[in-house]
Design a protein around this motif. Structure first.
Motif, PDB file in Angstrom:
ATOM      1  N   VAL A 267      35.597  39.218  34.255  1.00 14.73           N
ATOM      2  CA  VAL A 267      36.268  39.844  34.545  1.00 14.73           C
ATOM      3  C   VAL A 267      36.321  41.029  33.419  1.00 14.73           C
ATOM      4  N   LEU A 301      41.870  39.355  41.102  1.00 15.42           N
ATOM      5  CA  LEU A 301      41.335  40.114  40.272  1.00 15.42           C
ATOM      6  C   LEU A 301      40.461  41.598  40.782  1.00 15.42           C
ATOM      7  N   THR A 302      39.705  40.629  41.791  1.00 14.09           N
ATOM      8  CA  THR A 302      38.922  41.574  42.406  1.00 14.09           C
ATOM      9  C   THR A 302      39.057  42.677  43.435  1.00 14.09           C
TER      10      THR A 302
END
Length: 394
Positions: A267, A301-302
């Protein structure tokens, strides 16, 4: 009184005994011509027989012996003229109770004691030879009824055990069918889907080498190639979950919070500034819970990238004996109204990694009896908090 106590079979003699005592008293009181001066002795024998029936609730053999001895004692010791009808019914009933609650050999002892007591009483009362044989023979139907009830109960227990064995066999067959289907799916994923994605990834690698002089397109193709390789690894991990080994190859490590550092690194490489607060050595978790927590964190998180952009984000992972907790909180990267609207839109939009926003996260948490809270923060950011209960047996 609860329903469990009402189903206790000991209630039968506990009710039947006092009823026999009452009927014995009533019989000797109303039928004075048959008992005469011995009414009191007959009444006492009937009451004592009822007490023996009550004792039989806990000790069937002892209670039957007490009830049987009361009759000849009343005739020989107290001058009772004979047995009353209520006492006769009581003795037949308690012999049947012994036949039901005791093994046949022990209940046969109760039958013999009652028969001998009746014969002794008949002799002491000056009865005929017919009475000597007839009265004990009356006890046989009661004993046989008790034996039938006992055998019926044993048959019911055996049928229940057989049904349980059949259920266990059915469950084993179902599990075998599931295992066979999992193996088939693993084979299809490995041989078909993973192979096709691997070929596409190799082709992207060739295309990347051809675009060495075009940096913009090169970066896009390189990202697609990296995503393809990561997809192949995840498919192999899925195959590893479905079966431990595929065609002799060792499966790739399954997604796990133990690999959260790799997820955070990916990420961060995408441009998201992430701070991780987690124990250095996470405890061992149930595989399903571990995989679910990883996927929820990955989805959260996406969604930050998709809806808030490259904003500072804090990931907090906590462990207790009862539960695992995850929190993904991002600072506002847009005006507060946009952050709120973007957050609420998560539930209806599909993410790039196997989920459907908040809906997908909730579905995953439902499978492990977890809970999810997601919503805007007062400062305009957005937070996702998930709680995963840890089974006690783990």
């Amino acid at each position: 009184m609860t329903m469990t106590r009402l189903r206790d079979v000991r209630l039968i003699p506990l009710v039947f005994g006092p009823l026999i005592s009452f009927l014995a008293v009533l019989e000797t009181t109303l039928d004075t011509s048959s008992f005469g001066a011995g009414a009191t002795a007959t009444r006492m024998s009937g009451v004592a027989l009822g007490l023996g029936v009550v004792v039989a609730a806990w000790y069937p053999l002892a209670g039957t012996v007490i009830a049987a001895v009361c009759l000849p004692v009343g005739v020989v010791g107290f001058g009772a003229p004979g047995v009353g009808g209520a006492a006769m019914i009581g003795l037949i009933g308690v012999v049947g109770w012994a036949g039901w609650r005791e093994p046949p050999r022990r209940s046969a002892v109760a039958l013999c004691v009652a028969g001998v007591s009746f014969a002794w009483m008949s002799i002491a009362a000056g009865g005929t030879l017919w009475e000597l044989f007839f009265v004990p023979a009356v006890l046989l139907p009661g004993w046989f009824m008790g034996l039938l009830a006992r055998r019926s109960g044993e048959r019911a227990v055996k049928l229940a055990e057989l049904a349980a064995a059949l259920d266990a066999e059915r469950e084993a067959n179902a599990q075998a069918a599931v295992a066979q289907e999992r193996t088939r799916i693993a084979r299809e994923v490995h041989d078909a889907v993973a192979h096709s994605v691997s070929v596409m990834t190799l082709q992207l690698g060739g295309l990347r080498r051809m675009l060495a002089d075009r940096p913009v397109e090169l970066e896009v193709v390189a990202g697609l190639e990296h995503l393809g390789r990561q997809t192949v690894e995840e498919m192999r991990g899925l195959v590893g979950i479905l079966r431990e080994r595929v065609d002799g190859e060792r499966p790739a490590p399954a997604p796990s919070l133990a690999r959260v550092g790799e997820l955070i690194a990916d990420v961060r490489a995408a441009g998201l500034e992430v701070t991780l607060n987690a124990p250095a050595e996470p405890p061992r978790l149930p595989p399903v819970l571990d995989l679910t927590a990883y996927r929820v964190l990955q989805e959260a998180l996406t969604n930050v990238l998709r809806h808030a952009g490259q904003v500072p984000t804090v990931v907090t992972i906590g462990y207790t004996e009862q539960a695992l907790t995850l929190e993904v909180r991002n600072e506002p990267g847009r005006p507060a109204a946009d952050a709120r609207s973007g957050g609420h839109e998560l539930g209806g939009q599909a993410s790039r990694r196997g989920g459907h926003g908040l809906v997908g996260m909730r579905e995953r948490l439902t499978m492990v009896r977890g809970s999810l809270h997601a919503g805007p923060e007062p400062d305009g950011g957005f937070a996702v908090r998930a709680r995963f209960p840890i089974p006690r047996i783990w």
